[in-house]
Design a protein around this motif. Structure first.
Motif, PDB file in Angstrom:
ATOM      1  N   LEU A  33       0.830  -1.209   0.000  1.00 30.02           N
ATOM      2  CA  LEU A  33       0.000   0.000   0.000  1.00 30.02           C
ATOM      3  C   LEU A  33       0.862   1.255   0.000  1.00 30.02           C
ATOM      4  N   ASN A  34       1.997   1.210   0.678  1.00 31.48           N
ATOM      5  CA  ASN A  34       2.909   2.347   0.683  1.00 31.48           C
ATOM      6  C   ASN A  34       3.428   2.623  -0.725  1.00 31.48           C
ATOM      7  N   THR A  35       3.724   1.570  -1.468  1.00 27.56           N
ATOM      8  CA  THR A  35       4.183   1.745  -2.844  1.00 27.56           C
ATOM      9  C   THR A  35       3.063   2.270  -3.736  1.00 27.56           C
ATOM     10  N   LYS A  36       1.851   1.784  -3.527  1.00 26.75           N
ATOM     11  CA  LYS A  36       0.726   2.154  -4.390  1.00 26.75           C
ATOM     12  C   LYS A  36       0.213   3.560  -4.098  1.00 26.75           C
ATOM     13  N   GLU A  39       2.951   7.755   1.173  1.00 26.91           N
ATOM     14  CA  GLU A  39       3.260   7.678   2.600  1.00 26.91           C
ATOM     15  C   GLU A  39       2.045   7.334   3.460  1.00 26.91           C
ATOM     16  N   HIS A  40       0.882   7.862   3.113  1.00 29.16           N
ATOM     17  CA  HIS A  40      -0.316   7.667   3.928  1.00 29.16           C
ATOM     18  C   HIS A  40      -1.305   6.738   3.223  1.00 29.16           C
ATOM     19  N   LEU A  45      -6.788   4.758   1.589  1.00 36.23           N
ATOM     20  CA  LEU A  45      -7.671   3.643   1.264  1.00 36.23           C
ATOM     21  C   LEU A  45      -8.941   3.694   2.104  1.00 36.23           C
ATOM     22  N   GLY A  46      -8.811   4.005   3.375  1.00 34.33           N
ATOM     23  CA  GLY A  46      -9.987   4.135   4.231  1.00 34.33           C
ATOM     24  C   GLY A  46     -10.856   5.313   3.840  1.00 34.33           C
ATOM     25  N   ALA A  47     -10.250   6.410   3.439  1.00 37.39           N
ATOM     26  CA  ALA A  47     -11.016   7.582   3.026  1.00 37.39           C
ATOM     27  C   ALA A  47     -11.767   7.311   1.729  1.00 37.39           C
TER      28      ALA A  47
END
Length: 80
Positions: A33-36, A39-40, A45-47
């Motif tokens: 997820l950090n790569t995709k 940093e956040h 993804l949650g937002a």
């Protein structure tokens, strides 16, 4: 019959391997997820899940315009 000592050793290694596998999966997914997303990544993804797909507008447009003009005139001290 299987001795109790052997069962407890098998149980211990089974729990350790499950914990190691799940920890590795969580770390791998976090870096993916950090790569995709940057940093956040987890917060983005949650937002994305919480963001509405569309905004429902049930009032006619002239009602929104009329309301905004009357509030501006009241803020300037003019009575309508």
């Amino acid at each position: 019959m299987i001795p109790l000592n052997l069962i407890s050793i098998i149980h211990m290694y089974l729990c350790l391997s499950f914990g190691l596998a799940t920890a590795s999966l969580i770390i791998w997914k976090t870096f993916a997820l950090n790569t995709k997303y940057g940093e956040h990544g987890l917060m983005k993804l949650g937002a994305k899940r919480m963001h509405p797909k569309y905004i429902v507008c049930r009032k006619p447009v002239h009602r929104y315009l009329k309301t905004s003009f009357t509030t501006e005139s009241r803020a300037n001290g003019k009575a309508s």
